[in-house]
Every structure is written in C-alpha cells, then in structure tokens.
Design an enzyme around this catalytic site. Structure first.
Site, PDB file in Angstrom:
ATOM      1  N   SER A 135       1.193  -1.017   0.365  1.00  0.00           N
ATOM      2  CA  SER A 135      -0.181   0.387  -0.128  1.00  0.00           C
ATOM      3  C   SER A 135       0.724   0.742  -0.181  1.00  0.00           C
ATOM      4  O   SER A 135       1.750   0.996   0.229  1.00  0.00           O
ATOM      5  CB  SER A 135      -1.615   0.123   0.969  1.00  0.00           C
ATOM      6  OG  SER A 135      -0.056  -0.063   2.679  1.00  0.00           O
ATOM      7  N   LYS A 136       0.377   1.818  -0.137  1.00  0.00           N
ATOM      8  CA  LYS A 136       1.062   3.460  -0.002  1.00  0.00           C
ATOM      9  C   LYS A 136       1.374   4.448   1.459  1.00  0.00           C
ATOM     10  O   LYS A 136       2.676   4.459   1.398  1.00  0.00           O
ATOM     11  CB  LYS A 136      -0.099   4.774  -0.638  1.00  0.00           C
ATOM     12  CG  LYS A 136       0.320   6.268  -0.136  1.00  0.00           C
ATOM     13  CD  LYS A 136      -0.072   7.455  -0.523  1.00  0.00           C
ATOM     14  CE  LYS A 136      -0.068   8.581  -0.421  1.00  0.00           C
ATOM     15  NZ  LYS A 136       0.736   8.800   0.376  1.00  0.00           N
TER      16      LYS A 136
END
Ligand code: GLU
Length: 505
Positions: free
Chosen positions: A262-263
């Site tokens: 994920s970011k």
C-alpha cells in the site's frame, strides 16, 4: 478463434495516481501484446463520477509514456473503436442494458438506500439475490404498469443482473487454470444507474471488451471475484465465442510479505509506490515518484517485470525487447510477489552502468548547476566514468564525486589524525617538486615517476599516498590517486597539496 488478433486493454479508473501494481499490469499487457504483434488499448473507465479525480488521466498517460509503455489506440491515441472514455459512451451502454432487460437477464429495482438499509438490519448478511429479490421493490415484483409509471415519474432506479442460483461457473484463467465459483454466492449486481445514466463497471467493462474486440483480459487479482459475473454477462449477450481469455495477476505484497503493498508501506519504508510524483488535488499531499527519485525508466520496467514473472532462467537484466520476447503468462506466479525495494535500487545501479558517460554527464549537469558549479562536459564525463560504479542514482554522484568540482577547505578529522604524519608536510613539499617537473601528466607515467621517487628516497608508499589523498579529496575516500591527479590536472593538484600543507603542517 485461435486466429484472433491479440488485442489487450489497460483500463484504469481515473481515481488518483496510478499505483505501481497498476503499472505492472499495464506492462504485462504491453509485453503480451507486442510479443504477439497485437494492439494495446488505453480505455478510461470513468463511470463512477464520485471517484473521479481531475488530473489522473493525464498522470496515467504521462507515467506510461515515461516508462516506454506505448498504446496503439485509446484515449489520446485515437483508433477505430472509440470513444475510449466510458463517460462518452452512454448511449452505447443504454442499448445493451435494454437487451438484457428485454431478454429477462436483468430487471429494474426501485429500492431506496433507506429500504436497503432496513433490509440489511432485518436479515443478517443480506444479499440482493434469488433468495431475496422477490421480497424487494423491483420489476419482478411490481406489475409492468406499476414499473412503467415509476420510471415515468422519474423515480430513480437501478438495473440488476438476474443471477440464477446453484450453477457452477467456470472461469478459465491463463495463470490460475480453471476457477469454479457457484452462482449462489453472487449477488444481483447493479449494472446501470438511472441517476447518472451510466452503467457500472461490470456492464461497461464487458460491453467495451466485446465491442473493442479485446482478446485477452490481463488484470489484477482483485478483479477475479468479478470474473464469474463477467462470464455470465458474455453468455447473456450471446458472446461466448468471442469472450476474451482471462489472466488475473497475483498481488504485489508488502516487503515483509504480509498483505497487499500500500501507499502507507512506501511512506513507512521510504520508497515510492507511484511512477511519478503525485500531487493530490483534494488533500494537497505530495507523494514521491520513481521518476523524481532518480530511477531510470528501463530499470523500473525491468524491476516490475520480474515481480511475479521470471524468464525461467536466472537472467535478471533484460531490456524491453528481451522482455517482450521472453514474456509468458503461464510463467506468472499464482502467489503474490514481495515488493523487494532494494532489488529496485540494484536494477537502477545496473542500468546506470549501462548508460554512456556522456548521457550520465548530461543527467548530472543540472545537479552540478544546483550546487553552483559549471563544468566542461568533457570533464564531467570523465568524472562520471570514474565514479558511476559507486552509485545507484545519478544524484548520488554528487556525494561521491563533489571533490572533483570543489577543492577541500577542511579535512576530515579522523582521517587527518590517522593519515597525516609528522613528516607528511615535508614529503608532500618534495612530491610537489616531482609533480611540477613531470610531463605529461597522465595516469601511468605520473604513477611510475612518483613511485620511483618514493623508492629512491626510501619513503613509505602508503603514508605518502594517504596524505596525498587527504590533500586532494579532504578525506580518505575516492578512486585511484593518479586517476584523481590526472582528472584535476597539474595546477589544481599542486594547489590542493599546497593548501593541505599550509593548513595541516
Ligand atoms: N477499471 C478497472 C480498474 O480500475 C479495470 C479492471 C479490468 O481490467 O477489468 O482496474
């Protein structure tokens, strides 16, 4: 059917920056298309107006162009199957919604959000499907007249797929083999919303893949749960014979291997998860990109290609052309690929080594300028040639090579204590005489002359070399001493030695 032309599409929704996993999906589509002499289409799936983010479409095009992933047709590329932006295809979808309604494979539902919410409270794990639809407000439970009058009174409605229960649906996946899902677990998915006169993802996606003659759907694993419905839709429309072949790519996983990348992992571990820097128009947040972090596009492509696929041997460094030749969907892994960021750096290092010194020098010039340095291109090339094997990023050349451009004015304390001996000043004064008289000032002859002098004097080679290095560099690092003197030239070398003597004696 085997003779069908390969046509693949990359079909992002413009909901923000393209995640690095999406870039990999685009890349695999591209490799597959080019290997088969096929077409690569860019379709923008923007039917969900609530999630639309301005700038996302341009970002996607810019990012893929930077990486050398080219489209044959699509948004901003033209082609015969347009328009390629789904929001511009409203009328097309309406026609297909009507076909499904007329054939009884879909129905109109009027349930309001409040009514649906009430049902969810009443029935645990409520799902709109064969077991519940007859207790809802839809065209199956209302009379045709009632239905028509609700539509005419401009009451909002949706169109739902009518999924028959208890049927095994087979999805043939080129990576996963045969995936069987029972239709009873599917709900009657919304295919169309009257509110915005737009279809949902499922309908638009299927209709467009059909109309655009897409032969292969290569996409992320997160879309696998949608595939059974898509298979059914192909059947409802009578398009089984031209149904694309599916390939669902496994996820990119966190570097630790637990869960989807994920970011936040990027923020946490300090690496970009986006190809280009992204300025979020809503929050104003800026997220780093591979391009701005100093990655070469070839390195990013190579790195991503091997996250979830391998050529079946231990070759790692592969150009786009080599990847196109070797790529094979059946060698894509079924399990997720750990995002090994260090490997990404390693690839960048490899590609830096393959660049010509002239090109690297051109890339290094703006960094030099930012430090207030203007240097001749030939000199920068020479320095870059000497130092490139020490860096993974062009910007790091400054850290390892700044002394070629700025003479030291201070001397590293630890190195000085260790390397500057009581007789260093005297010996370097003598060395200066030797160097001044020596001509030409090339690497080999200078080294021979200096070593002969040291030997004739019975001096300690290491001590003199270390003190000279301290004088030239300001610390104990750097390449071979005579590579440095040759690059700096006689005048500058003598100046630096003199200054060290003055300051350190
Ligand atoms: N619009 C979907 C996405 O954003 C496309 C999925 C597909 O390729 O079918 O990824």
């Amino acid at each position: 059917m085997n003779e069908r032309k390969v046509r693949v599409r990359f079909a992002p929704s413009p909901t923000g920056a393209l995640h690095i996993g999406g870039v990999r999906t685009a890349l695999y589509n591209y490799l597959f298309a080019k290997q088969h002499g096929g077409d690569m289409i860019l379709r923008i799936e923007d039917t969900d107006s609530h999630r639309f983010v301005p700038g996302a479409e341009d970002y996607i095009i810019e990012a893929l162009t930077w990486l050398g992933i080219h489209f044959d047709e699509g948004v901003s590329f033209g082609g015969n199957y347009g328009p390629y932006r789904q929001s511009e295809r409203r009328d097309i979808y309406k026609k297909y919604v009507k076909i499904l309604l007329d054939s009884g494979h879909a129905y109109i539902a009027f349930d309001t959000p409040e009514e649906l919410e009430a049902k969810r409270k009443e029935i645990p794990n409520f799902q709109y499907d064969a077991s519940t639809r007859m207790s809802m407000r839809n065209s199956l439970t209302l009379s045709p007249e009632e239905t028509q009058s609700l539509i005419d009174s401009e009451k909002q409605y949706v169109v739902r797929a009518k999924i028959e229960p208890n049927e095994d649906i087979h999805v043939h996946d080129l990576i996963r083999g045969e995936v069987v899902i029972n239709s009873s677990i599917l709900d009657d998915k919304v295919l169309y919303k009257s509110a915005d006169e737009l279809p949902t993802y499922h309908l638009a996606n299927i209709v467009d893949d059909h109309l655009m003659e897409v032969s292969h759907v290569i996409r992320g694993e997160e879309w696998l749960p949608s595939a059974p419905l898509h298979v059914l839709l192909y059947r409802f429309f009578g398009w089984e014979d031209t149904m694309p072949q599916f390939a669902h790519l496994s996820l990119l996983l966190k570097p630790e291997g637990n869960g989807k990348l994920s970011k936040r992992d990027g923020d946490r571990l300090g690496f970009p998860v986006f190809p280009l820097e992204w300025h979020d128009p809503k929050t104003g947040d800026v997220s780093s990109g591979y391009r701005e972090s100093g990655y070469l596009p070839e390195a990013v492509v190579n790195f991503l290609a091997l996250l979830g696929w391998n050529p079946g041997n231990d070759q790692e460094v592969m150009s786009m052309d080599e990847l196109i030749k070797a790529f094979d969907l059946s060698h894509c892994s079924k399990s997720g690929a750990k995002f090994d960021y260090e490997k990404g750096k390693w690839f960048n290092h490899q590609y830096i080594q393959m660049k010509s010194n002239a090109e690297l020098a051109r890339m290094f010039q703006p960094i030099l300028e930012a430090h207030g340095i203007s240097a001749a291109p030939e000199y920068v090339e020479k320095v870059v040639g000497m130092m490139k094997d020490r860096v993974s990023f062009v910007k790091d050349l400054w850290d390892v090579a700044s002394f070629f451009f700025v003479a030291p004015t201070e001397y590293d304390e630890k190195t000085r204590k260790k390397r500057w001996k009581p007789d260093s000043a005297q010996q370097l004064t003598e060395l200066m005489e030797v160097l001044r008289a020596h001509e030409p000032f090339d690497i080999e002859s200078t080294e021979n002359t200096v070593k002969a002098w040291i030997e004739s004097k019975g001096y300690h080679l290491g001590n003199i070399m270390n003190a000279t290095r301290l004088a030239l560099v300001g610390e104990g690092k750097g390449p071979h001493i005579f590579d440095i003197t040759e690059a700096l030239g006689k005048e500058e070398s003598l100046r630096r030695i003199q200054r060290a003597i003055d300051i350190l004696k």
